[in-house]
Design a protein around this motif. Structure first.
Motif, PDB file in Angstrom:
ATOM      1  N   GLY A 123       0.840  18.681  83.421  1.00 26.92           N
ATOM      2  CA  GLY A 123       1.961  19.520  82.998  1.00 26.92           C
ATOM      3  C   GLY A 123       3.184  19.271  83.848  1.00 26.92           C
ATOM      4  O   GLY A 123       3.302  18.251  84.525  1.00 26.92           O
ATOM      5  N   GLU A 124       4.092  20.214  83.803  1.00 30.74           N
ATOM      6  CA  GLU A 124       5.328  20.048  84.564  1.00 30.74           C
ATOM      7  C   GLU A 124       5.672  21.335  85.293  1.00 30.74           C
ATOM      8  O   GLU A 124       5.201  22.412  84.955  1.00 30.74           O
ATOM      9  N   LEU A 125       6.479  21.166  86.322  1.00 31.94           N
ATOM     10  CA  LEU A 125       7.103  22.291  87.011  1.00 31.94           C
ATOM     11  C   LEU A 125       8.599  22.104  86.848  1.00 31.94           C
ATOM     12  O   LEU A 125       9.126  21.028  87.118  1.00 31.94           O
ATOM     13  N   GLU A 126       9.277  23.133  86.406  1.00 28.81           N
ATOM     14  CA  GLU A 126      10.725  23.076  86.196  1.00 28.81           C
ATOM     15  C   GLU A 126      11.397  24.009  87.189  1.00 28.81           C
ATOM     16  O   GLU A 126      11.007  25.171  87.320  1.00 28.81           O
ATOM     17  N   ARG A 127      12.383  23.506  87.891  1.00 29.79           N
ATOM     18  CA  ARG A 127      13.139  24.334  88.827  1.00 29.79           C
ATOM     19  C   ARG A 127      14.203  25.113  88.059  1.00 29.79           C
ATOM     20  O   ARG A 127      14.871  24.571  87.187  1.00 29.79           O
ATOM     21  N   GLU A 128      14.332  26.394  88.427  1.00 31.12           N
ATOM     22  CA  GLU A 128      15.333  27.248  87.795  1.00 31.12           C
ATOM     23  C   GLU A 128      16.071  28.033  88.868  1.00 31.12           C
ATOM     24  O   GLU A 128      15.509  28.365  89.911  1.00 31.12           O
TER      25      GLU A 128
END
Length: 139
Positions: A123-128
């Motif tokens: 999967g992915e990790l998205e920075r916000e």
């Protein structure tokens, strides 16, 4: 607290190229193994470095530049997506020949020698953007 379970999809060992940018090499490794989320540990030596310190009062990074050979005594971080691009969030402890330690967020450094262990996740990790800290954080 926010958290989630992650599944490891692979573990990789890499030697960084002398003369390359330390953080860019980690991002390139992550791209080569097609991971949008990873954790890494590294060690080695650099010819120069730019470290950042995040001032919590002003919510701004303060830059420190070192134009000298330094040991990478410890380097840890994660790779995630920031505005759709891979970003290696890298913290390092660097040392001078005297043993004096320099530490912070490693923005850039020229590799002399480096070894990395990267653990890729499914999967992915998205920075916000986080309003409280004014930082781009994941999860």
């Amino acid at each position: 607290m926010n958290y989630r379970e992650v599944t490891t999809t692979g573990e990789y060992l890499a030697r960084l190229e002398t003369g390359a940018d330390w953080r860019a090499e980690i991002e390139a490794l992550d791209a080569d193994v097609d991971a949008d989320a990873a954790w890494f540990a590294a060690m080695g030596a650099v010819q120069d470095a730019e470290l950042w310190f995040y001032d919590q009062d002003s919510c701004e990074y303060q830059s420190m530049t070192f134009d000298e050979p330094l040991e990478v005594a410890s380097c840890v971080g994660n790779v995630s997506l920031l505005d759709g691009d891979r970003f290696a969030h890298t913290h390092a402890v660097l040392s001078r020949p005297s043993g004096q330690a320099l530490a912070g967020h490693l923005d850039s450094a020229t590799v002399w020698a480096g070894e990395v262990h990267l653990r890729a996740f499914e999967g992915e990790l998205e920075r916000e953007y986080d309003d409280t800290t004014e930082l781009d954080l994941w999860l």
